[in-house]
Design a protein around this motif. Structure first.
Motif, short mmCIF file in Angstrom:
data_model
loop_
_atom_site.label_atom_id
_atom_site.label_comp_id
_atom_site.label_asym_id
_atom_site.label_seq_id
_atom_site.Cartn_x
_atom_site.Cartn_y
_atom_site.Cartn_z
N GLN A 32 9.95 -1.13 2.67
CA GLN A 32 8.91 -0.38 1.95
C GLN A 32 9.07 -0.63 0.46
OE1 GLN A 32 8.62 3.80 2.86
NE2 GLN A 32 6.71 4.03 1.70
N SER A 60 6.50 0.52 -1.92
CA SER A 60 5.85 1.60 -2.67
C SER A 60 5.32 2.59 -1.65
CB SER A 60 4.72 1.04 -3.55
OG SER A 60 3.67 0.55 -2.74
N GLU A 61 4.56 3.55 -2.11
CA GLU A 61 4.03 4.55 -1.17
C GLU A 61 3.18 3.91 -0.09
OE1 GLU A 61 1.15 8.54 -1.13
OE2 GLU A 61 1.69 7.61 -3.05
N HIS A 62 2.45 2.82 -0.44
CA HIS A 62 1.49 2.24 0.49
C HIS A 62 1.80 0.81 0.93
CE1 HIS A 62 -0.85 5.44 -1.58
NE2 HIS A 62 -1.36 5.61 -0.38
N TRP A 119 4.39 -2.46 2.24
CA TRP A 119 5.59 -2.94 2.94
C TRP A 119 5.60 -4.47 2.96
CZ3 TRP A 119 3.62 1.73 3.83
CH2 TRP A 119 4.46 2.79 4.22
N ASP A 169 -5.25 5.49 3.31
CA ASP A 169 -5.41 6.85 3.84
C ASP A 169 -5.85 6.85 5.30
OD1 ASP A 169 -4.71 7.79 1.37
OD2 ASP A 169 -6.75 8.31 0.75
N GLU A 228 0.08 0.80 -7.99
CA GLU A 228 1.50 0.78 -7.63
C GLU A 228 2.21 -0.48 -8.13
OE1 GLU A 228 1.65 1.56 -3.41
OE2 GLU A 228 0.75 3.55 -3.67
#
Length: 322
Positions: free
Chosen positions: A21, A23-25, A27, A43, A179
């Motif tokens: 991973q 960042s938050e979104h 991979w 989302d 990001e």
């Protein structure tokens, strides 16, 4: 005379997979120098960046995605047309796939040379084309663009950009500006040789500079580990620039001296082996690289089409060993 095993036919060792991973979104799916795949989880949907070589191989990526989300995989984005990156796209159809996205120049390349490239690459990379019979045919994009397109995956901005020629004429990257994550495709490599058989070597450094100017904080190269520190990112850009320019300069020197292709190979080895001989797929790439560099240095602007027959003829002419 004896000859090295053709391309990567002797590379049968399975690689260890990493799913990191960034960042938050975002991979990165990497495997010790094999082609990387990017994953963006928005989302309400998932985007895959580069689809692997076969639908069966794509199941390994899907398995990792399903460890972290059950959201539908609506998008597959192709960084370029090479078979090892795109022929697994049909494996995502049962996962909610709605769009296969590529630059318009990539679409043109699929039309022009996709069939020849598929046969060529299957012969070069038997391990990566596991379950080759599962491939239904060429992968065709359903959404194309000329320069860039932006998708909003919920509140996440996903910029899909054709920054210029380099690895191919249709190279595409995916950039998450919020990001600062970049999926660079084979425009950028880390600890792996640059394959330049379909490249525009005179354009590649400028295209690299455009990517570096983004100021990415996390980068997924085409091959090699995910880059998660400023130093590793700087090193990858410097390394790729050095590889491409050293190769092209060696070819230009050979042409200036009136040497033939074998002479160009000798100069390339003298200049490149000490710096790059240890990296992933170097011996696989070098004959293709030198052939294209010699062509471009000789004034052949657009890459010639590789076929399975041309691959073998070129390889056995250049990779002979005493």
């Amino acid at each position: 005379m004896t000859q090295k095993a053709f391309a990567s036919v002797a590379d049968l060792e399975e690689k260890a997979v990493s799913f990191v991973q960034l960042s938050e979104h975002a991979w990165a799916f990497t495997a010790e120098g094999d082609p990387n795949t990017g994953v963006v989880i928005g989302d309400d949907a998932v985007m895959i960046i580069d689809a692997t070589a076969t639908p069966v191989m794509a199941q390994q990526v899907i398995g990792k995605v399903r460890e972290v989300t059950n959201k539908p995989i609506k998008y597959v984005t192709l960084t370029h047309y090479h078979a090892v990156r795109v022929l697994g796209a049909s494996g995502y159809k049962g996962e909610g796939l709605e769009q296969i996205i590529a630059s318009y120049p990539t679409y043109e390349l699929i039309c022009e040379r996709g069939e020849a490239d598929m046969k060529s690459e299957i012969g070069r990379f038997p391990r990566l084309f596991r379950a080759v019979d599962s491939i239904p045919g060429l992968t065709w994009p359903t959404l194309t663009f000329k320069e860039e397109i932006t998708l909003w995956m919920g509140d996440l901005e996903v910029r899909i950009w054709h920054p210029g020629r380099g690895h191919t004429k249709g190279d595409t990257v995916v950039w998450l500006p919020q990001e600062k994550v970049l999926f660079a495709g084979d425009l950028l490599e880390a600890e792996a040789a640059c394959y330049t058989g379909d490249a525009y070597l005179s354009d590649w450094p400028e295209t690299l500079a455009r990517l570096e100017a983004l100021g990415a904080e996390k980068v997924v190269p085409g091959r090699g580990p995910a880059l998660t520190t400023p130093e590793s990112i700087r090193n990858a850009f410097a390394y790729t620039h050095d590889f491409v320019t050293t190769l092209f300069d060696s070819a230009k020197a050979a042409v200036a001296q009136g040497l033939d292709l074998k002479g160009a190979m000798r100069i390339a080895r003298e200049r490149m082996d000490p710096k790059f001989g240890h990296v992933f797929i170097y011996e696989h790439c070098l004959p293709f690289d030198v052939t294209r560099a010699y062509d471009e240095a000789s004034g052949i602007r657009d890459p010639r089409i590789w076929t399975a027959e041309r691959d073998q003829e070129m390889w056995h002419a250049l990779q002979e060993e005493a």
